[in-house]
Design a protein around this motif. Structure first.
Motif, mmCIF file in Angstrom:
data_model
loop_
_atom_site.group_PDB
_atom_site.id
_atom_site.type_symbol
_atom_site.label_atom_id
_atom_site.label_comp_id
_atom_site.label_asym_id
_atom_site.label_seq_id
_atom_site.Cartn_x
_atom_site.Cartn_y
_atom_site.Cartn_z
ATOM 1 N N GLY A 179 3.323 43.271 3.102
ATOM 2 C CA GLY A 179 3.092 41.872 3.323
ATOM 3 C C GLY A 179 3.240 40.953 2.311
ATOM 4 N N MET A 180 2.932 41.466 1.066
ATOM 5 C CA MET A 180 3.460 40.724 -0.035
ATOM 6 C C MET A 180 4.720 40.198 -0.381
ATOM 7 S SD MET A 180 2.680 41.549 -4.015
ATOM 8 C CE MET A 180 3.927 42.719 -4.209
ATOM 9 N N LEU A 181 5.612 41.230 -0.018
ATOM 10 C CA LEU A 181 6.928 41.397 -0.086
ATOM 11 C C LEU A 181 7.534 39.795 0.779
ATOM 12 C CD1 LEU A 181 8.118 44.575 -0.884
ATOM 13 C CD2 LEU A 181 7.857 42.734 -2.544
ATOM 14 N N VAL A 182 7.099 40.185 2.045
ATOM 15 C CA VAL A 182 7.189 39.276 3.339
ATOM 16 C C VAL A 182 6.991 37.702 2.574
ATOM 17 C CG1 VAL A 182 6.578 38.284 5.509
ATOM 18 C CG2 VAL A 182 6.953 40.834 5.102
ATOM 19 N N GLN A 183 5.862 37.509 2.192
ATOM 20 C CA GLN A 183 5.502 35.996 1.680
ATOM 21 C C GLN A 183 6.381 35.636 0.493
ATOM 22 O OE1 GLN A 183 1.330 34.595 2.870
ATOM 23 N NE2 GLN A 183 1.101 36.903 2.780
ATOM 24 N N ASP A 184 6.643 36.734 -0.267
ATOM 25 C CA ASP A 184 7.402 36.475 -1.555
ATOM 26 C C ASP A 184 8.761 35.957 -1.121
ATOM 27 O OD1 ASP A 184 5.688 37.072 -3.179
ATOM 28 O OD2 ASP A 184 6.305 38.936 -3.899
ATOM 29 N N GLY A 185 9.169 36.259 0.150
ATOM 30 C CA GLY A 185 10.618 35.477 0.451
ATOM 31 C C GLY A 185 10.380 34.088 0.346
ATOM 32 N N GLY A 186 9.330 33.588 0.834
ATOM 33 C CA GLY A 186 9.129 31.801 0.946
ATOM 34 C C GLY A 186 8.643 31.609 -0.547
ATOM 35 N N ARG A 187 7.659 32.348 -1.137
ATOM 36 C CA ARG A 187 6.991 32.056 -2.361
ATOM 37 C C ARG A 187 8.174 31.630 -3.409
ATOM 38 N NH1 ARG A 187 1.605 35.380 -1.081
ATOM 39 N NH2 ARG A 187 3.007 37.027 -1.444
ATOM 40 N N ASP A 188 9.078 32.752 -3.566
ATOM 41 C CA ASP A 188 10.234 32.739 -4.718
ATOM 42 C C ASP A 188 10.916 31.759 -4.290
ATOM 43 O OD1 ASP A 188 8.768 35.158 -5.565
ATOM 44 O OD2 ASP A 188 10.305 36.446 -4.820
ATOM 45 N N LYS A 206 -2.508 26.898 -3.386
ATOM 46 C CA LYS A 206 -3.404 26.894 -2.162
ATOM 47 C C LYS A 206 -3.786 28.119 -1.932
ATOM 48 C CE LYS A 206 -5.165 24.935 1.504
ATOM 49 N NZ LYS A 206 -5.927 26.185 1.864
ATOM 50 N N THR A 207 -5.187 28.562 -1.910
ATOM 51 C CA THR A 207 -5.494 29.863 -1.417
ATOM 52 C C THR A 207 -6.067 29.906 -0.204
ATOM 53 O OG1 THR A 207 -8.111 29.227 -1.728
ATOM 54 C CG2 THR A 207 -6.607 29.837 -3.951
ATOM 55 N N ASP A 208 -6.536 31.194 0.555
ATOM 56 C CA ASP A 208 -6.790 31.348 1.730
ATOM 57 C C ASP A 208 -8.292 31.028 1.633
ATOM 58 O OD1 ASP A 208 -7.982 33.548 0.524
ATOM 59 O OD2 ASP A 208 -6.666 34.862 1.747
ATOM 60 N N ALA A 209 -8.987 31.373 2.870
ATOM 61 C CA ALA A 209 -10.454 31.022 2.750
ATOM 62 C C ALA A 209 -11.306 31.586 1.896
ATOM 63 C CB ALA A 209 -10.964 31.379 4.292
ATOM 64 N N SER A 210 -10.901 32.929 1.595
ATOM 65 C CA SER A 210 -11.686 33.860 0.693
ATOM 66 C C SER A 210 -10.893 34.410 -0.400
ATOM 67 C CB SER A 210 -12.548 34.683 1.614
ATOM 68 O OG SER A 210 -13.298 34.273 2.745
ATOM 69 N N PRO A 211 -10.566 33.577 -1.288
ATOM 70 C CA PRO A 211 -9.557 34.275 -2.346
ATOM 71 C C PRO A 211 -10.309 35.289 -3.317
ATOM 72 C CG PRO A 211 -10.318 31.888 -3.186
ATOM 73 C CD PRO A 211 -10.998 32.160 -1.636
ATOM 74 N N PRO A 237 -0.742 42.349 -3.406
ATOM 75 C CA PRO A 237 -0.871 42.977 -2.058
ATOM 76 C C PRO A 237 -2.123 42.214 -1.090
ATOM 77 C CG PRO A 237 -0.316 44.691 -3.493
ATOM 78 C CD PRO A 237 -0.447 43.624 -4.222
ATOM 79 N N HIS A 238 -1.959 41.624 -0.071
ATOM 80 C CA HIS A 238 -3.036 41.260 0.732
ATOM 81 C C HIS A 238 -3.358 39.658 0.462
ATOM 82 C CE1 HIS A 238 -3.794 44.957 2.713
ATOM 83 N NE2 HIS A 238 -3.710 45.455 1.508
ATOM 84 N N CYS A 239 -2.587 39.148 -0.362
ATOM 85 C CA CYS A 239 -2.565 37.744 -0.876
ATOM 86 C C CYS A 239 -1.928 36.987 -0.076
ATOM 87 C CB CYS A 239 -2.335 37.451 -2.382
ATOM 88 S SG CYS A 239 -2.319 36.016 -3.065
ATOM 89 N N HIS A 240 -2.480 35.573 0.179
ATOM 90 C CA HIS A 240 -2.066 34.672 1.240
ATOM 91 C C HIS A 240 -1.728 33.402 0.459
ATOM 92 C CE1 HIS A 240 -1.985 37.500 4.446
ATOM 93 N NE2 HIS A 240 -3.193 37.679 4.422
ATOM 94 N N CYS A 241 -2.167 33.409 -0.726
ATOM 95 C CA CYS A 241 -1.735 32.188 -1.416
ATOM 96 C C CYS A 241 -0.610 31.611 -1.455
ATOM 97 C CB CYS A 241 -2.258 32.185 -2.982
ATOM 98 S SG CYS A 241 -3.971 32.565 -3.427
#
Length: 285
Positions: A179-188, A206-211, A237-241
């Motif tokens: 999941g981290m690599l998935v979102q890294d596609g956009g974050r990078d 921008k963090t999620d509700a419970s960083p 891992p498991h980060c949604h920032c």
């Protein structure tokens, strides 16, 4: 901003659901013999969702830039004659939701392309490394421990519980890394574009509700300007920032960022471990 973050989380969740379905079809004792097939499924699932994350991030970046500067940036999927209306339409398409709309007057264009070229070989290597660490190495250790236990009936309650614990751990670790690599596609894509776009000032986290304590600390720094270039955004891992680009000095930070900044000042200094303890005591929930 909220729609963007939720859409990125949804892409990570799509990957997680696809990968969970793959794992559910394999019993613990069969995994060692299925690693080649599992790796192919794992890397393909990451690649598909990471590509969608990149498209979403570019649409978001282009929209925010146009809203703040009145100018549209070139690059992937740029359409001549772009307007706020068309940029909203692109973003809505990427999120799968109707999040907003705008006028259709043509915007001024900055033809520069600040977005990095996709490095598919590097992305594949990262996915392979994640699979090796989170699946293959864990399976090898599990097989070694299993051999050391001697023979046991397949319906032995202790063996069943042990195998379930192993599968749950395997799923959690591999899902978080993927999941981290998935979102890294956009974050990078956003982080790199910020450095190469003359119209960009910087970004904030921008963090999620419970960083976690680390993400709260990073968000508490506020805006990160281009004069303070950083090598990477710093996800885990498991980060949604998400990095939110800034194109104007009139930006406004989320309330949470200010709260984390005040917490850091009240903390008064110490080691990261000390901050972790302090944050766990003070953070709501």
């Amino acid at each position: 901003m909220a729609a963007y973050q939720l859409a990125q989380q949804a892409l990570a969740a799509d990957f997680a659901a696809r990968w969970a379905e793959v794992l559910a079809a394999v019993e613990a004792r069969e995994i060692a013999g299925s690693l080649t097939e599992l790796e192919a499924e794992y890397t393909a699932a990451i690649r598909e969702s990471a590509a969608a994350s990149r498209v979403l991030s570019i649409a978001f970046y282009r929209l925010v830039r146009a809203l703040e500067t009145g100018r549209v940036i070139g690059g992937p999927d740029y359409r001549p004659g772009a307007s706020l209306g068309s940029l909203w339409a692109d973003f809505n398409k990427a999120t799968g939701k109707r999040t907003g709309t705008g006028p259709h007057e043509q915007l001024a264009v900055d033809t520069r392309n600040p977005f990095p070229v996709e490095d598919l070989a590097h992305e594949a290597l990262r996915a392979e490394e994640a699979f090796r660490h989170q699946v293959a190495d864990r399976v090898a250790q599990h097989e070694s421990e299993h051999a050391g236990q001697g023979s046991a009936e397949l319906n032995d309650p202790e063996l069943i519980a042990w195998e379930k614990e192993f599968l749950d751990s395997l799923k959690t670790g591999s899902t978080g890394a993927g999941g981290m690599l998935v979102q890294d596609g956009g974050r990078d894509a956003i982080h790199t574009a910020l450095q190469d776009d003359p119209g960009a000032i910087g970004y904030f986290r921008k963090t999620d509700a419970s960083p976690c304590y680390f993400c709260a600390l990073m968000a508490g720094r506020g805006a990160i300007y281009k004069s303070k270039r950083t090598a990477a955004f710093g996800a885990h891992p498991h980060c949604h920032c998400q990095p939110i680009p800034i194109f104007s000095r009139r930006y406004q930070l989320p309330i949470e960022n200010g709260r984390f900044s005040r917490m850091w000042r009240d903390f008064g200094g110490g080691s990261l471990a000390d901050w972790r303890t302090y944050y766990s005591d003070k953070a709501p929930g």
